[in-house]
Write an enzyme that holds these catalytic residues in place. Structure first.
Site, PDB file in Angstrom:
ATOM      1  N   GLU A 127      38.919  -8.673  17.607  1.00  0.00           N
ATOM      2  CA  GLU A 127      40.308  -8.960  18.016  1.00  0.00           C
ATOM      3  C   GLU A 127      41.174  -9.503  16.893  1.00  0.00           C
ATOM      4  OE1 GLU A 127      39.867 -11.455  21.503  1.00  0.00           O
ATOM      5  OE2 GLU A 127      38.770  -9.893  22.587  1.00  0.00           O
ATOM      6  N   ASN A 169      35.700  -4.621  16.752  1.00  0.00           N
ATOM      7  CA  ASN A 169      35.823  -4.581  18.214  1.00  0.00           C
ATOM      8  C   ASN A 169      37.171  -5.158  18.637  1.00  0.00           C
ATOM      9  OD1 ASN A 169      34.392  -4.209  20.823  1.00  0.00           O
ATOM     10  ND2 ASN A 169      34.522  -6.441  21.005  1.00  0.00           N
ATOM     11  N   HIS A 206      39.244  -3.054  28.597  1.00  0.00           N
ATOM     12  CA  HIS A 206      39.590  -3.839  29.789  1.00  0.00           C
ATOM     13  C   HIS A 206      40.860  -3.199  30.368  1.00  0.00           C
ATOM     14  CE1 HIS A 206      36.693  -6.993  28.933  1.00  0.00           C
ATOM     15  NE2 HIS A 206      37.136  -7.065  27.701  1.00  0.00           N
ATOM     16  N   GLU A 235      33.234  -3.314  26.513  1.00  0.00           N
ATOM     17  CA  GLU A 235      33.457  -4.371  27.513  1.00  0.00           C
ATOM     18  C   GLU A 235      34.176  -3.800  28.739  1.00  0.00           C
ATOM     19  OE1 GLU A 235      35.399  -7.798  25.744  1.00  0.00           O
ATOM     20  OE2 GLU A 235      34.207  -7.649  23.915  1.00  0.00           O
ATOM     21  N   ASP A 237      35.790  -2.829  32.016  1.00  0.00           N
ATOM     22  CA  ASP A 237      36.041  -3.208  33.411  1.00  0.00           C
ATOM     23  C   ASP A 237      37.394  -2.648  33.802  1.00  0.00           C
ATOM     24  OD1 ASP A 237      37.709  -5.226  32.179  1.00  0.00           O
ATOM     25  OD2 ASP A 237      36.109  -6.706  32.392  1.00  0.00           O
TER      26      ASP A 237
HETATM   27  O1  G3I Z   1      29.846 -23.209  29.683  1.00  0.00           O
HETATM   28  C1  G3I Z   1      31.011 -23.966  29.995  1.00  0.00           C
HETATM   29  C2  G3I Z   1      30.709 -25.015  31.032  1.00  0.00           C
HETATM   30  O2  G3I Z   1      29.781 -25.912  30.506  1.00  0.00           O
HETATM   31  C3  G3I Z   1      32.009 -25.702  31.420  1.00  0.00           C
HETATM   32  O3  G3I Z   1      31.762 -26.615  32.425  1.00  0.00           O
HETATM   33  C4  G3I Z   1      33.033 -24.697  31.898  1.00  0.00           C
HETATM   34  C5  G3I Z   1      34.361 -25.346  32.255  1.00  0.00           C
HETATM   35  O4  G3I Z   1      35.456 -24.589  31.829  1.00  0.00           O
HETATM   36  O5  G3I Z   1      33.252 -23.772  30.856  1.00  0.00           O
HETATM   37  C6  G3I Z   1      32.083 -23.043  30.504  1.00  0.00           C
HETATM   38  O6  G3I Z   1      32.400 -22.173  29.444  1.00  0.00           O
HETATM   39  C7  G3I Z   1      33.173 -21.036  29.797  1.00  0.00           C
HETATM   40  C8  G3I Z   1      32.388 -19.791  29.408  1.00  0.00           C
HETATM   41  O7  G3I Z   1      33.174 -18.644  29.622  1.00  0.00           O
HETATM   42  C9  G3I Z   1      31.091 -19.628  30.222  1.00  0.00           C
HETATM   43  O8  G3I Z   1      31.396 -19.468  31.577  1.00  0.00           O
HETATM   44  C10 G3I Z   1      34.466 -21.098  29.017  1.00  0.00           C
HETATM   45  O9  G3I Z   1      35.260 -22.166  29.467  1.00  0.00           O
HETATM   46  C11 G3I Z   1      35.217 -19.804  29.165  1.00  0.00           C
HETATM   47  O10 G3I Z   1      36.336 -19.821  28.274  1.00  0.00           O
HETATM   48  C12 G3I Z   1      34.327 -18.635  28.816  1.00  0.00           C
HETATM   49  O11 G3I Z   1      35.060 -17.442  29.037  1.00  0.00           O
HETATM   50  C13 G3I Z   1      34.595 -16.312  28.325  1.00  0.00           C
HETATM   51  C14 G3I Z   1      35.696 -15.761  27.450  1.00  0.00           C
HETATM   52  O12 G3I Z   1      35.245 -14.579  26.823  1.00  0.00           O
HETATM   53  C15 G3I Z   1      36.115 -16.760  26.402  1.00  0.00           C
HETATM   54  O13 G3I Z   1      36.955 -16.199  25.458  1.00  0.00           O
HETATM   55  C16 G3I Z   1      34.143 -15.263  29.342  1.00  0.00           C
HETATM   56  O14 G3I Z   1      32.984 -15.735  30.023  1.00  0.00           O
HETATM   57  C17 G3I Z   1      33.811 -13.949  28.633  1.00  0.00           C
HETATM   58  O15 G3I Z   1      33.613 -12.939  29.593  1.00  0.00           O
HETATM   59  C18 G3I Z   1      34.971 -13.558  27.751  1.00  0.00           C
HETATM   60  O16 G3I Z   1      34.615 -12.364  27.063  1.00  0.00           O
HETATM   61  C19 G3I Z   1      35.619 -11.817  26.194  1.00  0.00           C
HETATM   62  C20 G3I Z   1      34.915 -11.206  25.008  1.00  0.00           C
HETATM   63  O17 G3I Z   1      34.080 -12.155  24.379  1.00  0.00           O
HETATM   64  C21 G3I Z   1      35.911 -10.637  24.010  1.00  0.00           C
HETATM   65  N1  G3I Z   1      36.840  -9.706  24.661  1.00  0.00           N
HETATM   66  C22 G3I Z   1      37.500 -10.220  25.860  1.00  0.00           C
HETATM   67  C23 G3I Z   1      36.477 -10.736  26.878  1.00  0.00           C
HETATM   68  C24 G3I Z   1      37.155 -11.203  28.142  1.00  0.00           C
HETATM   69  O18 G3I Z   1      38.001 -12.291  27.917  1.00  0.00           O
END
Ligand code: G3I
Length: 303
Positions: A127, A169, A206, A235, A237
């Site tokens: 990105e 990516n 996406h 990725e 969806d």
């Molecule tokens: O693990 C912590 C947890 O301990 C905490 O209590 C909770 C409270 O907010 O957060 C948890 O972490 C979260 C993590 O996902 C696991 O669930 C983060 O806040 C959250 O920001 C994170 O989101 C991820 C996101 O990337 C972050 O940028 C998504 O799961 C994940 O699907 C998403 O994936 C991205 C790709 O890497 C890049 N392309 C876009 C795609 C979708 O956004």
């Protein structure tokens, strides 16, 4: 074939999913994931904040949980991701200039040496281009270290693990008519002309109402492939979960020899970062196959 992975394998491709380490104790989740998919991407566990929470102190516990689950179940792994403006640990967010550049290099070396020889594809840079009509780079602390940061990342990665295929990516590079797509295309073309080591482009794909699937997607895939790189759908969806759109995406990949595989960004709708109410994936929250699943399987089987 009766599963996504086996159906994709009929044409030498893979069908993968994002896996979250925290769900590996959910037997419905692991049963579906193990049965249907033959490529795994760690949804968050190999990102910068997870793998280097303190500078120079690497932590691969969660990344290894995903890696080991995949390999013990006969799957390959895509590494995601080494250099990104987002999900940087606090110490990295506060760096700039040559010390940030060095930290990026050290991070790539540290993570890639841990997984050396074990990762099929690495998303080396994620990105890095801007949304909108500029076609240029996204502003970020990494970008402000100098425009050559992306090629430095790729050269570092090639030296760290020559066996891994190295990918750029991004999202919103699916529509061939968009400036962002053209910006990335021109970078990859330039890298190939100058011998910067790049092997693949990941189209995150996406799709939603603001960035819908467009039938020129096949042109995007074939145009990148014509530069001499693999193309992966990394990725996938689709908000709303249209079975017809899912089939179009699969057919567009199957139409291009160098489209090597498809990864959906989660197993069940309830596992999606988008929330289950948008119905973006192939299995519902109870683990049942959706119409989109059948349409993807049929498309793969008719290749
Ligand atoms: O693990 C912590 C947890 O301990 C905490 O209590 C909770 C409270 O907010 O957060 C948890 O972490 C979260 C993590 O996902 C696991 O669930 C983060 O806040 C959250 O920001 C994170 O989101 C991820 C996101 O990337 C972050 O940028 C998504 O799961 C994940 O699907 C998403 O994936 C991205 C790709 O890497 C890049 N392309 C876009 C795609 C979708 O956004």
């Amino acid at each position: 074939a009766s599963t996504l992975g086996a159906a994709a394998a009929q044409s030498g491709r893979y069908f993968g999913t994002a896996i979250a380490s925290g769900k590996l104790g959910d037997s419905q989740y692991t049963t579906i994931a193990n049965r249907e998919f033959n490529m795994v991407t760690a949804e968050n566990e190999m990102k910068i904040d997870a793998t280097e929470p303190n500078r120079g102190q690497f932590n691969f516990s969660a990344g290894d949980r995903v890696y080991n689950w995949a390999v013990q179940n006969g799957k390959r792994v895509r590494g995601h991701t080494l250099a990104w403006y987002s999900q940087q640990p606090g110490w990295m967010q506060s760096l700039s200039g040559s010390s940030l550049r060095q930290a990026m290099i050290d991070h790539i070396n540290g993570v890639m040496s841990h997984y050396k020889g074990k990762i099929a594809y690495w998303d080396v840079v994620n990105e890095a281009f801007a949304d909108g009509n500029s076609g240029g780079r996204r502003d970020s602390n990494l970008q402000r270290t100098g425009n050559d940061w992306i090629e430095v990342a790729f050269r570092t990665a090639r030296n760290a693990d020559p066996a891994a295929k190295l990918c750029y990516n991004d999202y919103n590079i699916d529509n061939w008519s968009w400036a962002k797509t053209q910006g990335v295309y021109n970078m990859v073309k330039d890298f190939k002309q100058r011998g910067v080591p790049i092997d693949c482009v990941g189209l995150q794909s996406h799709f939603n109402s603001n960035s819908p699937y467009n039938s020129n997607y096949r042109t995007t895939i074939s145009s990148f492939a014509a530069l001499g790189v693999d193309v992966a759908i990394t990725e996938l969806d689709i908000q709303g979960g249209s079975a017809q759109t899912y089939a179009s995406v699969v057919n567009d990949c199957l139409a291009v020899a160098r489209c090597v595989g498809i990864t959906v960004w989660g197993v069940r709708d309830s596992d999606s970062w988008l929330g289950a109410n948008t119905s973006p994936l192939l299995f519902d929250g109870n683990g049942n196959k959706k119409a989109a699943y059948t349409s993807v399987l049929n498309a793969l089987n008719s290749a």
